[in-house]
Design a protein around this motif. Structure first.
Motif, PDB file in Angstrom:
ATOM      1  N   TRP A  89     -11.264  74.137  -2.467  1.00  0.00           N
ATOM      2  CA  TRP A  89     -11.279  73.138  -3.525  1.00  0.00           C
ATOM      3  C   TRP A  89     -11.857  71.861  -3.323  1.00  0.00           C
ATOM      4  CZ3 TRP A  89      -9.067  73.952  -8.615  1.00  0.00           C
ATOM      5  CH2 TRP A  89      -9.223  72.912  -9.342  1.00  0.00           C
ATOM      6  N   LEU A  90     -11.534  71.239  -1.978  1.00  0.00           N
ATOM      7  CA  LEU A  90     -12.064  69.938  -1.676  1.00  0.00           C
ATOM      8  C   LEU A  90     -13.404  70.044  -1.324  1.00  0.00           C
ATOM      9  CD1 LEU A  90     -10.292  67.531   0.907  1.00  0.00           C
ATOM     10  CD2 LEU A  90     -12.767  68.107   1.253  1.00  0.00           C
ATOM     11  N   HIS A  91     -13.807  70.809  -0.599  1.00  0.00           N
ATOM     12  CA  HIS A  91     -15.176  71.308  -0.326  1.00  0.00           C
ATOM     13  C   HIS A  91     -16.238  71.446  -1.387  1.00  0.00           C
ATOM     14  CE1 HIS A  91     -18.529  72.232   2.509  1.00  0.00           C
ATOM     15  NE2 HIS A  91     -18.836  73.436   1.546  1.00  0.00           N
ATOM     16  N   GLN A  92     -15.660  72.051  -2.378  1.00  0.00           N
ATOM     17  CA  GLN A  92     -16.518  72.549  -3.761  1.00  0.00           C
ATOM     18  C   GLN A  92     -16.562  70.947  -4.398  1.00  0.00           C
ATOM     19  OE1 GLN A  92     -17.388  75.352  -5.283  1.00  0.00           O
ATOM     20  NE2 GLN A  92     -17.004  76.651  -3.563  1.00  0.00           N
ATOM     21  N   GLU A  93     -15.677  70.294  -4.592  1.00  0.00           N
ATOM     22  CA  GLU A  93     -15.741  69.087  -5.403  1.00  0.00           C
ATOM     23  C   GLU A  93     -16.434  67.988  -4.731  1.00  0.00           C
ATOM     24  OE1 GLU A  93     -13.172  67.626  -9.076  1.00  0.00           O
ATOM     25  OE2 GLU A  93     -12.084  67.752  -7.286  1.00  0.00           O
ATOM     26  N   LEU A  94     -16.001  67.758  -3.285  1.00  0.00           N
ATOM     27  CA  LEU A  94     -16.498  66.472  -2.693  1.00  0.00           C
ATOM     28  C   LEU A  94     -17.860  66.743  -2.111  1.00  0.00           C
ATOM     29  CD1 LEU A  94     -13.140  64.890  -1.261  1.00  0.00           C
ATOM     30  CD2 LEU A  94     -14.296  64.461  -3.421  1.00  0.00           C
ATOM     31  N   VAL A  95     -18.130  67.753  -1.479  1.00  0.00           N
ATOM     32  CA  VAL A  95     -19.217  68.066  -0.680  1.00  0.00           C
ATOM     33  C   VAL A  95     -20.239  68.732  -1.529  1.00  0.00           C
ATOM     34  CG1 VAL A  95     -20.253  69.155   1.323  1.00  0.00           C
ATOM     35  CG2 VAL A  95     -17.938  68.359   1.607  1.00  0.00           C
ATOM     36  N   LEU A  96     -20.030  69.872  -1.984  1.00  0.00           N
ATOM     37  CA  LEU A  96     -20.891  70.463  -2.806  1.00  0.00           C
ATOM     38  C   LEU A  96     -21.322  69.897  -4.173  1.00  0.00           C
ATOM     39  CD1 LEU A  96     -20.064  74.355  -1.904  1.00  0.00           C
ATOM     40  CD2 LEU A  96     -21.803  72.794  -0.983  1.00  0.00           C
ATOM     41  N   LYS A  97     -20.176  69.074  -4.745  1.00  0.00           N
ATOM     42  CA  LYS A  97     -20.361  68.553  -6.159  1.00  0.00           C
ATOM     43  C   LYS A  97     -20.304  69.566  -7.125  1.00  0.00           C
ATOM     44  CE  LYS A  97     -20.731  64.300  -4.089  1.00  0.00           C
ATOM     45  NZ  LYS A  97     -19.539  63.465  -4.007  1.00  0.00           N
ATOM     46  N   VAL A  98     -19.583  70.664  -7.100  1.00  0.00           N
ATOM     47  CA  VAL A  98     -19.527  71.384  -8.155  1.00  0.00           C
ATOM     48  C   VAL A  98     -18.439  71.680  -8.907  1.00  0.00           C
ATOM     49  CG1 VAL A  98     -21.553  72.850  -7.326  1.00  0.00           C
ATOM     50  CG2 VAL A  98     -19.302  73.377  -6.633  1.00  0.00           C
ATOM     51  N   GLU A  99     -17.967  72.227  -9.896  1.00  0.00           N
ATOM     52  CA  GLU A  99     -16.803  72.534 -10.256  1.00  0.00           C
ATOM     53  C   GLU A  99     -15.743  73.525  -9.747  1.00  0.00           C
ATOM     54  OE1 GLU A  99     -13.582  72.294 -12.526  1.00  0.00           O
ATOM     55  OE2 GLU A  99     -15.287  71.245 -13.202  1.00  0.00           O
ATOM     56  N   PRO A 100     -14.784  73.044  -9.135  1.00  0.00           N
ATOM     57  CA  PRO A 100     -13.915  73.981  -8.359  1.00  0.00           C
ATOM     58  C   PRO A 100     -13.023  75.129  -8.784  1.00  0.00           C
ATOM     59  CG  PRO A 100     -12.950  71.977  -8.683  1.00  0.00           C
ATOM     60  CD  PRO A 100     -14.098  71.674  -9.336  1.00  0.00           C
ATOM     61  N   PHE A 101     -13.132  74.999 -10.191  1.00  0.00           N
ATOM     62  CA  PHE A 101     -12.493  75.914 -11.222  1.00  0.00           C
ATOM     63  C   PHE A 101     -13.396  76.641 -12.115  1.00  0.00           C
ATOM     64  CE2 PHE A 101      -9.673  77.286 -14.493  1.00  0.00           C
ATOM     65  CZ  PHE A 101      -9.011  78.251 -13.983  1.00  0.00           C
ATOM     66  N   PRO A 102     -13.455  78.078 -11.902  1.00  0.00           N
ATOM     67  CA  PRO A 102     -13.122  78.837 -10.822  1.00  0.00           C
ATOM     68  C   PRO A 102     -13.996  78.727  -9.687  1.00  0.00           C
ATOM     69  CG  PRO A 102     -14.530  80.080 -12.602  1.00  0.00           C
ATOM     70  CD  PRO A 102     -14.175  78.685 -13.181  1.00  0.00           C
ATOM     71  N   SER A 103     -13.647  79.048  -8.488  1.00  0.00           N
ATOM     72  CA  SER A 103     -14.194  79.235  -7.350  1.00  0.00           C
ATOM     73  C   SER A 103     -13.644  79.929  -6.386  1.00  0.00           C
ATOM     74  CB  SER A 103     -14.272  77.781  -6.756  1.00  0.00           C
ATOM     75  OG  SER A 103     -12.783  77.313  -6.328  1.00  0.00           O
ATOM     76  N   ALA A 104     -14.097  80.096  -5.100  1.00  0.00           N
ATOM     77  CA  ALA A 104     -13.361  81.032  -4.142  1.00  0.00           C
ATOM     78  C   ALA A 104     -12.113  80.375  -3.615  1.00  0.00           C
ATOM     79  CB  ALA A 104     -14.276  80.916  -2.848  1.00  0.00           C
ATOM     80  N   ALA A 105     -11.736  79.130  -3.992  1.00  0.00           N
ATOM     81  CA  ALA A 105     -10.495  78.630  -3.700  1.00  0.00           C
ATOM     82  C   ALA A 105      -9.299  79.508  -4.519  1.00  0.00           C
ATOM     83  CB  ALA A 105     -10.367  77.385  -4.041  1.00  0.00           C
ATOM     84  N   ASP A 106      -9.855  80.011  -5.722  1.00  0.00           N
ATOM     85  CA  ASP A 106      -8.779  80.700  -6.392  1.00  0.00           C
ATOM     86  C   ASP A 106      -8.265  82.070  -5.825  1.00  0.00           C
ATOM     87  OD1 ASP A 106      -8.652  79.249  -9.307  1.00  0.00           O
ATOM     88  OD2 ASP A 106     -10.769  79.513  -9.116  1.00  0.00           O
ATOM     89  N   ILE A 107      -9.229  82.582  -5.043  1.00  0.00           N
ATOM     90  CA  ILE A 107      -8.994  83.813  -4.358  1.00  0.00           C
ATOM     91  C   ILE A 107      -7.668  83.654  -3.602  1.00  0.00           C
ATOM     92  CG2 ILE A 107      -9.876  85.784  -2.495  1.00  0.00           C
ATOM     93  CD1 ILE A 107     -12.619  85.157  -3.588  1.00  0.00           C
ATOM     94  N   PHE A 108      -7.902  82.546  -2.746  1.00  0.00           N
ATOM     95  CA  PHE A 108      -6.732  82.288  -1.638  1.00  0.00           C
ATOM     96  C   PHE A 108      -5.568  81.679  -2.433  1.00  0.00           C
ATOM     97  CE2 PHE A 108     -10.475  82.213   0.870  1.00  0.00           C
ATOM     98  CZ  PHE A 108     -10.147  83.108   1.998  1.00  0.00           C
ATOM     99  N   TYR A 109      -5.705  81.032  -3.467  1.00  0.00           N
ATOM    100  CA  TYR A 109      -4.512  80.654  -4.321  1.00  0.00           C
ATOM    101  C   TYR A 109      -3.680  82.007  -4.650  1.00  0.00           C
ATOM    102  CZ  TYR A 109      -5.535  75.879  -4.721  1.00  0.00           C
ATOM    103  OH  TYR A 109      -5.896  74.545  -4.466  1.00  0.00           O
ATOM    104  N   ILE A 110      -4.386  82.855  -5.402  1.00  0.00           N
ATOM    105  CA  ILE A 110      -3.753  84.263  -5.878  1.00  0.00           C
ATOM    106  C   ILE A 110      -3.047  85.053  -4.750  1.00  0.00           C
ATOM    107  CG2 ILE A 110      -4.478  86.441  -6.909  1.00  0.00           C
ATOM    108  CD1 ILE A 110      -6.453  84.696  -8.654  1.00  0.00           C
ATOM    109  N   VAL A 111      -3.865  85.162  -3.643  1.00  0.00           N
ATOM    110  CA  VAL A 111      -3.477  85.827  -2.282  1.00  0.00           C
ATOM    111  C   VAL A 111      -2.124  85.349  -1.961  1.00  0.00           C
ATOM    112  CG1 VAL A 111      -3.701  86.391  -0.012  1.00  0.00           C
ATOM    113  CG2 VAL A 111      -5.711  86.875  -1.813  1.00  0.00           C
ATOM    114  N   GLY A 112      -1.895  84.084  -2.206  1.00  0.00           N
ATOM    115  CA  GLY A 112      -0.658  83.395  -1.466  1.00  0.00           C
ATOM    116  C   GLY A 112       0.466  83.934  -2.181  1.00  0.00           C
TER     117      GLY A 112
END
Length: 265
Positions: A89-112
């Motif tokens: 999420w941090l990488h998406q928002e601060l580095v790539l400057k793209v909307e972090p939701f939805p993103s690859a981060a959601d895969i790991f949130y859901i898996v948890g």
């Protein structure tokens, strides 16, 4: 068992941590939204990092012996999954400057989530006889009471035209509703003297997560949510409470080197 001094000290540091985190968040928001977003993202690095290290340490110390071993292995898997999610999420928002939701981060949130549920189920096994039908019914009613309006907001009254947003918007409250049931049970058992300080902190952390995800859902629906906004404090508190809960149990473990001799009380 922890001594009274141990409990008092752990509560003192816990309360200070919660207050400091809230103060930093509110101060950043008073200055600007951009600063709040920056501080909000970077704040997850030390908070989730400490939580991850403690989770791996306790999983290593207990191994896979009995219900406690399975519980802490599942908990560590949950911590790993969500740490990865937060960093993505941090990488998406601060580095790539793209909307972090939805993103690859959601895969790991859901898996948890399944690992977190496994932790609760395994850890409640020794005290399952104390879980009455009344306690279970109340927990389920509270869970359903919040789940229904959340799903209605997403499926029946949501403004998003993106199917993925709608699907994720339904998945998160559903999983939250599942894990909040054992969390509420744990809090009730604490007040009945059936579980210890560690278990209470973990349950309170999940309740904070439940409230934070609900606020996130409503914020996304109104297009008003941003990383680091004041409701984000609940996400930070979730990790802090979980970390202090794990630390509390590590203290118990040091007093008795035999994991099979430790119980919930």
């Amino acid at each position: 068992m922890q001594t009274t001094l141990d409990v008092i000290l752990s509560k003192k540091y816990l309360i200070v941590s919660l207050i400091v985190i809230a103060a930093i968040n509110l101060a950043a928001n008073l200055i600007s939204q951009d600063l709040a977003t920056l501080v909000g993202n970077l704040g997850y690095i030390p908070i989730t990092g400490a939580f991850l290290v403690l989770s791996l340490l306790i999983a290593y110390r207990f191994g896979l012996t009995g219900n406690h071993g399975l519980a802490w292995f599942s908990f560590a898997a949950f911590a790993i999954s969500w740490f990865i999610a937060e960093m993505l999420w941090l990488h998406q928002e601060l580095v790539l400057k793209v909307e972090p939701f939805p993103s690859a981060a959601d895969i790991f949130y859901i898996v948890g989530y399944p690992f977190l549920l496994m932790f609760f189920v395994a850890y409640l096994q020794p005290v399952k006889a104390s879980i009455t039908k009344k306690i279970l019914s109340i927990s389920c009613m509270i869970s359903i009471g919040v789940l229904v309006p959340s799903l209605y907001l997403v499926l029946g009254n949501g403004t998003s035209a993106d199917p993925l947003n709608v699907i994720l918007g339904a998945i998160y409250p559903t999983f939250d509703a599942m894990v909040i049931i054992p969390a509420i049970i744990g809090v009730v058992l604490f007040f009945k003297g059936q579980v210890n300080f560690m278990w209470t902190l973990v349950c309170l952390g999940i309740i904070c997560l439940f409230a934070a995800d609900t606020a996130f859902l409503f914020g996304q629906n109104e297009d008003s949510y941003y990383t680091g906004n004041p409701t984000e404090i609940l996400f930070y508190w979730n990790y802090v409470l979980l970390a202090f809960g794990v630390h509390s149990h590590l203290t118990l473990f040091k007093k008795d080197k035999r994991p099979d001799k430790l119980n919930l009380n």
